[in-house]
Design a protein around this motif. Sequence first.
Motif, PDB file in Angstrom:
ATOM      1  N   VAL A  29       0.863  -1.183   0.000  1.00 47.11           N
ATOM      2  CA  VAL A  29       0.000   0.000   0.000  1.00 47.11           C
ATOM      3  C   VAL A  29       0.902   1.236   0.000  1.00 47.11           C
ATOM      4  CG1 VAL A  29      -1.879   1.228   1.178  1.00 47.11           C
ATOM      5  CG2 VAL A  29      -1.694  -1.263   1.409  1.00 47.11           C
ATOM      6  N   GLY A  30       0.510   2.233  -0.777  1.00 49.51           N
ATOM      7  CA  GLY A  30       1.188   3.527  -0.752  1.00 49.51           C
ATOM      8  C   GLY A  30       0.187   4.598  -0.390  1.00 49.51           C
ATOM      9  N   ALA A  31       0.635   5.614   0.309  1.00 52.03           N
ATOM     10  CA  ALA A  31      -0.257   6.724   0.683  1.00 52.03           C
ATOM     11  C   ALA A  31       0.516   8.029   0.571  1.00 52.03           C
ATOM     12  CB  ALA A  31      -0.777   6.547   2.106  1.00 52.03           C
ATOM     13  N   ALA A  32      -0.232   9.100   0.402  1.00 46.57           N
ATOM     14  CA  ALA A  32       0.391  10.427   0.414  1.00 46.57           C
ATOM     15  C   ALA A  32      -0.616  11.395   1.013  1.00 46.57           C
ATOM     16  CB  ALA A  32       0.781  10.862  -0.994  1.00 46.57           C
ATOM     17  N   VAL A  33      -0.122  12.270   1.871  1.00 45.42           N
ATOM     18  CA  VAL A  33      -0.987  13.294   2.476  1.00 45.42           C
ATOM     19  C   VAL A  33      -0.531  14.660   1.996  1.00 45.42           C
ATOM     20  CG1 VAL A  33      -1.555  11.905   4.498  1.00 45.42           C
ATOM     21  CG2 VAL A  33       0.369  13.497   4.617  1.00 45.42           C
ATOM     22  N   TYR A  41       3.564  14.396   1.805  1.00 45.19           N
ATOM     23  CA  TYR A  41       4.341  13.406   2.554  1.00 45.19           C
ATOM     24  C   TYR A  41       3.839  12.030   2.165  1.00 45.19           C
ATOM     25  CZ  TYR A  41       5.965  17.373   5.105  1.00 45.19           C
ATOM     26  OH  TYR A  41       6.546  18.584   5.400  1.00 45.19           O
ATOM     27  N   SER A  42       4.759  11.145   1.835  1.00 49.25           N
ATOM     28  CA  SER A  42       4.371   9.812   1.382  1.00 49.25           C
ATOM     29  C   SER A  42       4.611   8.793   2.478  1.00 49.25           C
ATOM     30  CB  SER A  42       5.171   9.433   0.143  1.00 49.25           C
ATOM     31  OG  SER A  42       6.542   9.352   0.469  1.00 49.25           O
ATOM     32  N   GLY A  43       3.966   7.649   2.328  1.00 55.99           N
ATOM     33  CA  GLY A  43       4.174   6.569   3.285  1.00 55.99           C
ATOM     34  C   GLY A  43       3.813   5.240   2.654  1.00 55.99           C
ATOM     35  N   CYS A  44       4.350   4.172   3.235  1.00 55.89           N
ATOM     36  CA  CYS A  44       4.017   2.821   2.777  1.00 55.89           C
ATOM     37  C   CYS A  44       3.726   1.973   4.005  1.00 55.89           C
ATOM     38  CB  CYS A  44       5.168   2.223   1.980  1.00 55.89           C
ATOM     39  SG  CYS A  44       6.697   2.090   2.914  1.00 55.89           S
ATOM     40  N   ASN A  45       3.131   0.804   3.788  1.00 58.60           N
ATOM     41  CA  ASN A  45       2.950  -0.076   4.934  1.00 58.60           C
ATOM     42  C   ASN A  45       4.281  -0.730   5.296  1.00 58.60           C
ATOM     43  OD1 ASN A  45       2.550  -1.435   2.465  1.00 58.60           O
ATOM     44  ND2 ASN A  45       1.282  -3.017   3.356  1.00 58.60           N
ATOM     45  N   ARG A  59      -0.853   5.807   7.998  1.00 60.59           N
ATOM     46  CA  ARG A  59      -0.294   6.299   9.260  1.00 60.59           C
ATOM     47  C   ARG A  59       1.174   6.671   9.101  1.00 60.59           C
ATOM     48  NH1 ARG A  59      -1.496   1.925  13.199  1.00 60.59           N
ATOM     49  NH2 ARG A  59      -2.251   0.753  11.407  1.00 60.59           N
ATOM     50  N   THR A  60       1.910   5.920   8.284  1.00 61.63           N
ATOM     51  CA  THR A  60       3.308   6.300   8.023  1.00 61.63           C
ATOM     52  C   THR A  60       3.354   7.713   7.443  1.00 61.63           C
ATOM     53  OG1 THR A  60       3.829   3.981   7.554  1.00 61.63           O
ATOM     54  CG2 THR A  60       5.425   5.618   6.840  1.00 61.63           C
ATOM     55  N   ALA A  61       2.476   7.993   6.490  1.00 62.81           N
ATOM     56  CA  ALA A  61       2.467   9.322   5.844  1.00 62.81           C
ATOM     57  C   ALA A  61       2.057  10.415   6.832  1.00 62.81           C
ATOM     58  CB  ALA A  61       1.529   9.300   4.641  1.00 62.81           C
ATOM     59  N   VAL A  62       1.025  10.146   7.632  1.00 64.47           N
ATOM     60  CA  VAL A  62       0.588  11.148   8.624  1.00 64.47           C
ATOM     61  C   VAL A  62       1.717  11.439   9.610  1.00 64.47           C
ATOM     62  CG1 VAL A  62      -0.955  11.567  10.588  1.00 64.47           C
ATOM     63  CG2 VAL A  62      -1.870  10.596   8.480  1.00 64.47           C
ATOM     64  N   PHE A  63       2.366  10.402  10.089  1.00 59.65           N
ATOM     65  CA  PHE A  63       3.405  10.608  11.106  1.00 59.65           C
ATOM     66  C   PHE A  63       4.582  11.394  10.526  1.00 59.65           C
ATOM     67  CE2 PHE A  63       1.808   6.465  13.255  1.00 59.65           C
ATOM     68  CZ  PHE A  63       0.759   7.157  13.837  1.00 59.65           C
ATOM     69  N   LYS A  64       4.885  11.164   9.262  1.00 57.45           N
ATOM     70  CA  LYS A  64       5.954  11.950   8.631  1.00 57.45           C
ATOM     71  C   LYS A  64       5.562  13.432   8.552  1.00 57.45           C
ATOM     72  CE  LYS A  64       7.990  10.293   4.877  1.00 57.45           C
ATOM     73  NZ  LYS A  64       8.075   9.514   3.591  1.00 57.45           N
ATOM     74  N   GLY A  69       6.291  18.967  11.286  1.00 62.00           N
ATOM     75  CA  GLY A  69       5.747  20.198  11.858  1.00 62.00           C
ATOM     76  C   GLY A  69       4.318  20.511  11.477  1.00 62.00           C
ATOM     77  N   HIS A  70       3.709  19.704  10.621  1.00 60.02           N
ATOM     78  CA  HIS A  70       2.334  19.985  10.196  1.00 60.02           C
ATOM     79  C   HIS A  70       1.327  19.498  11.229  1.00 60.02           C
ATOM     80  CE1 HIS A  70       3.432  21.447   6.242  1.00 60.02           C
ATOM     81  NE2 HIS A  70       4.353  20.503   6.225  1.00 60.02           N
ATOM     82  N   ARG A  71       0.211  20.200  11.256  1.00 66.04           N
ATOM     83  CA  ARG A  71      -0.869  19.818  12.176  1.00 66.04           C
ATOM     84  C   ARG A  71      -2.202  19.722  11.449  1.00 66.04           C
ATOM     85  NH1 ARG A  71       2.970  18.650  14.459  1.00 66.04           N
ATOM     86  NH2 ARG A  71       3.651  19.125  16.574  1.00 66.04           N
ATOM     87  N   GLN A  72      -2.157  19.950  10.128  1.00 63.31           N
ATOM     88  CA  GLN A  72      -3.385  19.884   9.336  1.00 63.31           C
ATOM     89  C   GLN A  72      -3.118  19.135   8.051  1.00 63.31           C
ATOM     90  OE1 GLN A  72      -5.443  23.667   8.801  1.00 63.31           O
ATOM     91  NE2 GLN A  72      -6.715  22.806  10.409  1.00 63.31           N
ATOM     92  N   ILE A  73      -4.079  18.290   7.686  1.00 62.19           N
ATOM     93  CA  ILE A  73      -3.978  17.538   6.430  1.00 62.19           C
ATOM     94  C   ILE A  73      -5.252  17.813   5.638  1.00 62.19           C
ATOM     95  CG2 ILE A  73      -3.918  15.228   5.423  1.00 62.19           C
ATOM     96  CD1 ILE A  73      -2.209  14.421   7.901  1.00 62.19           C
TER      97      ILE A  73
END
Length: 132
Positions: A29-33, A41-45, A59-64, A69-73
């Motif tokens: 799975v790939g994700a980007a926020v 910011y990208s993330g993978c499982n 969650r990987t993408a959110v945590f990155k 420093g971001h607080r909004q997506i």
Amino acid sequence: MNPLSIAALEQTAQRAAEHAYAPYSKYPVGAAVLAPDGTQYSGCNVENASFGLTNCAERTAVFKAVAAGHRQIACVAIYTPTPEPAAPCGACRQVLREFGPDMKVVSVCDGDGRIETTLSALLPNSFGPESL
Ligand code: THU
């Protein structure tokens, strides 16, 4: 939201899936926020031999994003190399909600199908910071 930035976010999610560590499920799975300033910011499982410690792509993408420093997506894109798109799991919905109760959620795959929805539709009557 600019359709071009959503298309770019989908591409980022697809590229992120190439880094998925999914030897057990074999389900990358790939994700980007997207942050409000346009940063992605990208993330993978990332799976683990102790299966329950697996971290989903979203969650990987959110945590990155949060660690940067971001607080909004504003939007999350999810890509799976499957014939049908996949919606985010319940745990990821809750984690995403913390940083964007009204965010747009887009799921894409290798087929023509796509899911375009909002977090509030996927997680109605949700629990969040305002609840405390
Ligand atoms: N997975 C995600 O990365 N995101 C989701 O929203 C659902 C599931 C991952 C976890 C595990 O590595 C694999 O997909 C199979 O469940």
